[in-house]
Scaffold this motif. Structure first.
Motif, PDB file in Angstrom:
ATOM      1  N   GLU A  57      87.162 104.033   4.166  1.00 48.47           N
ATOM      2  CA  GLU A  57      86.730 103.428   5.434  1.00 48.47           C
ATOM      3  C   GLU A  57      85.787 102.255   5.176  1.00 48.47           C
ATOM      4  OE1 GLU A  57      84.422 104.657   9.595  1.00 48.47           O
ATOM      5  OE2 GLU A  57      84.570 106.089   7.938  1.00 48.47           O
ATOM      6  N   ALA A  58      84.832 102.449   4.242  1.00 50.16           N
ATOM      7  CA  ALA A  58      83.881 101.372   3.937  1.00 50.16           C
ATOM      8  C   ALA A  58      84.600 100.164   3.343  1.00 50.16           C
ATOM      9  CB  ALA A  58      82.808 101.876   2.980  1.00 50.16           C
ATOM     10  N   VAL A  59      85.550 100.419   2.447  1.00 50.65           N
ATOM     11  CA  VAL A  59      86.278  99.322   1.818  1.00 50.65           C
ATOM     12  C   VAL A  59      87.123  98.581   2.845  1.00 50.65           C
ATOM     13  CG1 VAL A  59      88.060  98.723   0.130  1.00 50.65           C
ATOM     14  CG2 VAL A  59      86.285 100.385  -0.461  1.00 50.65           C
ATOM     15  N   GLN A  60      87.724  99.352   3.784  1.00 54.31           N
ATOM     16  CA  GLN A  60      88.528  98.692   4.815  1.00 54.31           C
ATOM     17  C   GLN A  60      87.660  97.777   5.673  1.00 54.31           C
ATOM     18  OE1 GLN A  60      91.818  98.762   4.852  1.00 54.31           O
ATOM     19  NE2 GLN A  60      91.720  97.237   6.486  1.00 54.31           N
ATOM     20  N   LYS A  61      86.435  98.215   5.966  1.00 54.11           N
ATOM     21  CA  LYS A  61      85.519  97.378   6.753  1.00 54.11           C
ATOM     22  C   LYS A  61      85.103  96.133   5.965  1.00 54.11           C
ATOM     23  CE  LYS A  61      83.591 100.912   9.814  1.00 54.11           C
ATOM     24  NZ  LYS A  61      82.373 101.656  10.231  1.00 54.11           N
ATOM     25  N   ILE A  62      84.897  96.299   4.650  1.00 57.28           N
ATOM     26  CA  ILE A  62      84.552  95.145   3.814  1.00 57.28           C
ATOM     27  C   ILE A  62      85.696  94.138   3.811  1.00 57.28           C
ATOM     28  CG2 ILE A  62      84.178  94.398   1.429  1.00 57.28           C
ATOM     29  CD1 ILE A  62      82.560  96.966   1.005  1.00 57.28           C
ATOM     30  N   LEU A  63      86.945  94.628   3.667  1.00 58.81           N
ATOM     31  CA  LEU A  63      88.096  93.727   3.647  1.00 58.81           C
ATOM     32  C   LEU A  63      88.282  93.039   4.989  1.00 58.81           C
ATOM     33  CD1 LEU A  63      90.663  95.817   1.566  1.00 58.81           C
ATOM     34  CD2 LEU A  63      89.322  93.844   0.835  1.00 58.81           C
ATOM     35  N   ALA A  64      87.994  93.741   6.100  1.00 53.63           N
ATOM     36  CA  ALA A  64      88.071  93.112   7.421  1.00 53.63           C
ATOM     37  C   ALA A  64      86.985  92.054   7.570  1.00 53.63           C
ATOM     38  CB  ALA A  64      87.938  94.175   8.515  1.00 53.63           C
ATOM     39  N   PHE A  65      85.803  92.355   7.037  1.00 58.13           N
ATOM     40  CA  PHE A  65      84.673  91.420   7.080  1.00 58.13           C
ATOM     41  C   PHE A  65      85.034  90.108   6.381  1.00 58.13           C
ATOM     42  CE2 PHE A  65      80.958  89.629   4.927  1.00 58.13           C
ATOM     43  CZ  PHE A  65      80.023  89.542   5.948  1.00 58.13           C
ATOM     44  N   VAL A  66      85.612  90.208   5.189  1.00 58.72           N
ATOM     45  CA  VAL A  66      85.879  88.996   4.414  1.00 58.72           C
ATOM     46  C   VAL A  66      87.116  88.246   4.906  1.00 58.72           C
ATOM     47  CG1 VAL A  66      84.732  89.931   2.374  1.00 58.72           C
ATOM     48  CG2 VAL A  66      87.204  90.252   2.643  1.00 58.72           C
ATOM     49  N   GLU A  67      87.832  88.803   5.870  1.00 58.69           N
ATOM     50  CA  GLU A  67      88.954  88.079   6.471  1.00 58.69           C
ATOM     51  C   GLU A  67      88.521  87.167   7.617  1.00 58.69           C
ATOM     52  OE1 GLU A  67      91.788  90.993   7.657  1.00 58.69           O
ATOM     53  OE2 GLU A  67      92.501  91.387   5.616  1.00 58.69           O
ATOM     54  N   VAL A  68      87.232  87.226   7.987  1.00 62.13           N
ATOM     55  CA  VAL A  68      86.750  86.440   9.126  1.00 62.13           C
ATOM     56  C   VAL A  68      86.795  84.947   8.801  1.00 62.13           C
ATOM     57  CG1 VAL A  68      84.729  85.899  10.546  1.00 62.13           C
ATOM     58  CG2 VAL A  68      85.307  88.289  10.037  1.00 62.13           C
ATOM     59  N   ARG A  69      87.449  84.181   9.680  1.00 61.99           N
ATOM     60  CA  ARG A  69      87.506  82.729   9.593  1.00 61.99           C
ATOM     61  C   ARG A  69      87.211  82.173  10.985  1.00 61.99           C
ATOM     62  NH1 ARG A  69      88.280  84.823   5.419  1.00 61.99           N
ATOM     63  NH2 ARG A  69      89.790  84.331   3.772  1.00 61.99           N
ATOM     64  N   SER A  70      86.757  80.933  11.055  1.00 67.06           N
ATOM     65  CA  SER A  70      86.514  80.322  12.370  1.00 67.06           C
ATOM     66  C   SER A  70      87.398  79.102  12.541  1.00 67.06           C
ATOM     67  CB  SER A  70      85.047  79.925  12.519  1.00 67.06           C
ATOM     68  OG  SER A  70      84.711  78.865  11.634  1.00 67.06           O
ATOM     69  N   SER A  71      87.717  78.791  13.800  1.00 66.71           N
ATOM     70  CA  SER A  71      88.545  77.633  14.124  1.00 66.71           C
ATOM     71  C   SER A  71      87.755  76.532  14.813  1.00 66.71           C
ATOM     72  CB  SER A  71      89.711  78.057  15.030  1.00 66.71           C
ATOM     73  OG  SER A  71      89.215  78.699  16.204  1.00 66.71           O
ATOM     74  N   SER A  72      86.507  76.818  15.182  1.00 68.85           N
ATOM     75  CA  SER A  72      85.631  75.831  15.820  1.00 68.85           C
ATOM     76  C   SER A  72      84.201  76.322  15.667  1.00 68.85           C
ATOM     77  CB  SER A  72      85.976  75.663  17.302  1.00 68.85           C
ATOM     78  OG  SER A  72      85.660  76.861  18.022  1.00 68.85           O
ATOM     79  N   LEU A  73      83.253  75.490  16.054  1.00 69.94           N
ATOM     80  CA  LEU A  73      81.855  75.895  15.949  1.00 69.94           C
ATOM     81  C   LEU A  73      81.555  77.074  16.862  1.00 69.94           C
ATOM     82  CD1 LEU A  73      79.046  75.435  14.796  1.00 69.94           C
ATOM     83  CD2 LEU A  73      78.659  73.710  16.573  1.00 69.94           C
ATOM     84  N   GLN A  74      82.031  77.020  18.098  1.00 71.91           N
ATOM     85  CA  GLN A  74      81.788  78.129  19.022  1.00 71.91           C
ATOM     86  C   GLN A  74      82.452  79.402  18.526  1.00 71.91           C
ATOM     87  OE1 GLN A  74      79.666  78.153  21.752  1.00 71.91           O
ATOM     88  NE2 GLN A  74      80.043  80.345  21.461  1.00 71.91           N
ATOM     89  N   ASP A  75      83.647  79.253  17.958  1.00 75.19           N
ATOM     90  CA  ASP A  75      84.334  80.424  17.414  1.00 75.19           C
ATOM     91  C   ASP A  75      83.538  81.029  16.259  1.00 75.19           C
ATOM     92  OD1 ASP A  75      86.556  82.254  17.129  1.00 75.19           O
ATOM     93  OD2 ASP A  75      87.130  81.117  15.351  1.00 75.19           O
ATOM     94  N   ALA A  76      82.904  80.177  15.450  1.00 75.42           N
ATOM     95  CA  ALA A  76      82.074  80.684  14.353  1.00 75.42           C
ATOM     96  C   ALA A  76      80.912  81.507  14.887  1.00 75.42           C
ATOM     97  CB  ALA A  76      81.553  79.513  13.517  1.00 75.42           C
ATOM     98  N   PHE A  77      80.246  80.990  15.937  1.00 76.91           N
ATOM     99  CA  PHE A  77      79.144  81.744  16.555  1.00 76.91           C
ATOM    100  C   PHE A  77      79.658  83.075  17.112  1.00 76.91           C
ATOM    101  CE2 PHE A  77      76.770  77.554  17.600  1.00 76.91           C
ATOM    102  CZ  PHE A  77      76.245  77.535  16.311  1.00 76.91           C
ATOM    103  N   ASP A  78      80.821  83.054  17.779  1.00 79.33           N
ATOM    104  CA  ASP A  78      81.378  84.277  18.365  1.00 79.33           C
ATOM    105  C   ASP A  78      81.736  85.295  17.283  1.00 79.33           C
ATOM    106  OD1 ASP A  78      81.126  83.095  20.839  1.00 79.33           O
ATOM    107  OD2 ASP A  78      83.242  82.493  20.981  1.00 79.33           O
ATOM    108  N   GLN A  79      82.298  84.815  16.181  1.00 74.52           N
ATOM    109  CA  GLN A  79      82.679  85.712  15.083  1.00 74.52           C
ATOM    110  C   GLN A  79      81.452  86.362  14.462  1.00 74.52           C
ATOM    111  OE1 GLN A  79      85.774  86.476  14.123  1.00 74.52           O
ATOM    112  NE2 GLN A  79      87.123  84.693  14.148  1.00 74.52           N
ATOM    113  N   LEU A  80      80.379  85.598  14.322  1.00 71.79           N
ATOM    114  CA  LEU A  80      79.151  86.158  13.759  1.00 71.79           C
ATOM    115  C   LEU A  80      78.550  87.199  14.693  1.00 71.79           C
ATOM    116  CD1 LEU A  80      77.545  82.922  12.262  1.00 71.79           C
ATOM    117  CD2 LEU A  80      78.428  84.874  10.979  1.00 71.79           C
ATOM    118  N   ASP A  81      78.563  86.933  16.001  1.00 66.93           N
ATOM    119  CA  ASP A  81      78.033  87.901  16.977  1.00 66.93           C
ATOM    120  C   ASP A  81      78.865  89.179  16.992  1.00 66.93           C
ATOM    121  OD1 ASP A  81      75.986  86.208  17.732  1.00 66.93           O
ATOM    122  OD2 ASP A  81      77.089  85.347  19.429  1.00 66.93           O
ATOM    123  N   ALA A  82      80.179  89.039  16.775  1.00 63.59           N
ATOM    124  CA  ALA A  82      81.081  90.189  16.842  1.00 63.59           C
ATOM    125  C   ALA A  82      80.870  91.171  15.693  1.00 63.59           C
ATOM    126  CB  ALA A  82      82.532  89.706  16.845  1.00 63.59           C
TER     127      ALA A  82
END
Length: 462
Positions: A228-253
């Motif tokens: 479970e922990a590894v799956q969360k780590i892999l999901a974490f490192v898949e985060v990418r942003s498409s705009s500045l606002q999207d980057a802020f939203d991804q960080l908040d999420a």
């Protein structure tokens, strides 16, 4: 007497003149942009004391170091403990920078903004695209006791300026923060700092080894993390942003986390917002939470820059924030942030991918020799052209005119000037443009003006 074969060792880049000009112009472009942002030049010796150079490195780095062995009695005197040579060639520019700042600390103004563009040396295995001698082009900002995270935002502005002018295709500056990553790992129960660092190193292998390899490693012997922990780590490192606002939203999420995570998130938000204020378009930078950077000394913001249409090339510029650059050499706290462009490897990759061509010659004009008796007139004409800032070569040994034209063509010289007996009598010159493959006659006193116009148009041509 047998001839010695002319050869170079594997892992060095030796270019023909027109390729060297293209390489040199990339160097000049990088230098020009570094200086535009107020960075000052520094050079350090290629040879450093071994104990200084290897202070913070492990056995793997030491195996790649070229040690320098002097000859005669001096060589014996220079051997240190364990008969290791006292001197070695630098393997990067960061360790020499740390030594330089510690040694000259009281003579420098802080924040100290330096750029350094020199060759470094590593005993790499001989293979395609790996170099033993190569140029690195570094910038760093070093603070005394503290350094604002605002400087972390300035670095991408420099990267954008450099690669926009290099004009090698669309690119993206990708950012992450080591505090955010380590804080997130802590929230999953990876509490030990050394284990976090080992997890970071495995995550940094995602692009090369794939998710399955990283998952198996982190759940296997030596790590033993839960699936479970590894799956969360892999999901974490898949985060990418498409705009500045999207980057802020991804960080908040990502949700709330421990102090390190919150500090890293706050720093990333500030840096991302300031990058926009520095004038970098949102299309050229993005959040990428898989960026870890393998080196242990990065502590905050980390960067990697990639070409959008050529991801196989990998990172073309990377770096990040570190808290104490010179801790091995001074008790002063010297935090900093910087990046490095490995220009030799980048040039080789770009040329291999067909993204850059050979450059035009640094010589603009060749003055031919029609009559050896008129050599003073040819030299006088060349002097006039050089005085007007036009690079000019004179044929000093004569020969058939066709051979002189062929020489100019092979050397990449665009304009060939003919000044024969008839031209001298009429006060004109004949000019052949080898690029356009045309020829024209012009008054001698109009030559400089005409060539200046043609050369200026060539400079702005795509």
């Amino acid at each position: 007497m047998a001839l010695t074969p002319a050869r170079t060792m594997p892992g060095v880049l030796e270019l023909l003149p027109l390729d060297q000009i293209a390489f040199q112009r990339m160097l000049d472009t990088i230098r020009r942009n570094y200086e535009r942002f107020g960075f000052l030049p520094v050079e350090t010796p290629a040879i450093e004391f071994s104990d200084v150079l290897l202070t913070k490195t492990g056995g793997e780095t030491e195996r790649q170091v070229y040690f320098v062995q002097s000859t005669g009695a001096l060589g014996n005197a220079e051997k240190g403990a364990g008969d290791k040579p006292e001197l070695a060639l630098r393997f990067d520019l960061t360790v020499p920078l740390a030594r330089y700042v510690a040694e000259h600390e009281h003579d420098l103004s802080f924040p100290f903004r330096r750029y350094q563009m020199q060759r470094v040396y590593r005993g790499e295995r001989a293979q395609r695209g790996r170099f033993r001698e190569f140029y690195q082009c570094d910038i760093d900002v070093i603070g005394k006791d503290a350094l604002s995270v605002r400087y972390d935002a300035e670095i991408p502005a420099v990267i954008y300026s450099v690669f926009r002018e290099l004009n090698i295709g669309a690119f993206t500056i990708q950012l992450n923060n080591r505090k955010l990553m380590r804080g997130y790992f802590e929230s999953l129960g990876v509490l030990d700092g050394e284990q976090q660092m080992l997890v970071l190193r495995e995550v940094d292998k995602l692009d090369k080894r794939g998710a399955d390899y990283v998952r198996d490693t982190l759940t296997g012997e030596g790590f033993g993390l839960s699936a479970e922990a590894v799956q969360k780590i892999l999901a974490f490192v898949e985060v990418r942003s498409s705009s500045l606002q999207d980057a802020f939203d991804q960080l908040d999420a990502l949700g709330p986390g421990p102090e390190a995570m919150e500090q890293g998130r706050a720093e990333l938000k500030e840096v991302l917002g300031l990058i926009r204020d520095f004038g970098v378009p949102e299309t050229h930078y993005a959040l990428n939470l898989s960026i870890a950077r393998g080196l242990d000394y990065y502590t905050g913001t980390v960067y990697e820059t990639t070409l959008n249409d050529h991801p196989q090339i990998g990172s073309i510029c990377s770096g990040g924030r570190y808290e104490n650059l010179a801790s091995q050499y001074t008790k002063s706290k010297l935090p900093g942030v910087g990046i490095s462009i490995g220009l030799t490897r980048l040039y080789w990759q770009l040329r291999d991918a067909g993204l850059i061509d050979t450059a035009r010659s640094t010589v603009d004009v060749l003055v031919t020799q029609m009559d050896a008796a008129q050599l003073p007139a040819y030299l006088a004409l060349a002097g006039e052209l050089r005085g007007a800032g036009i690079s000019t070569e004179v044929v000093l040994e004569g020969g058939k005119l066709g051979k002189q034209f062929k020489y100019a063509d092979r050397a990449g010289i665009r304009f060939v000037v003919v000044l024969g007996e008839d031209e001298l009598a009429r006060g004109v010159v004949t000019v052949k443009d080898l690029r356009r493959e045309d020829q024209f006659e012009i008054a001698r006193n109009e030559l400089i003006k005409t060539l200046r116009v043609e050369l200026a148009q060539a400079e702005i041509a795509p």
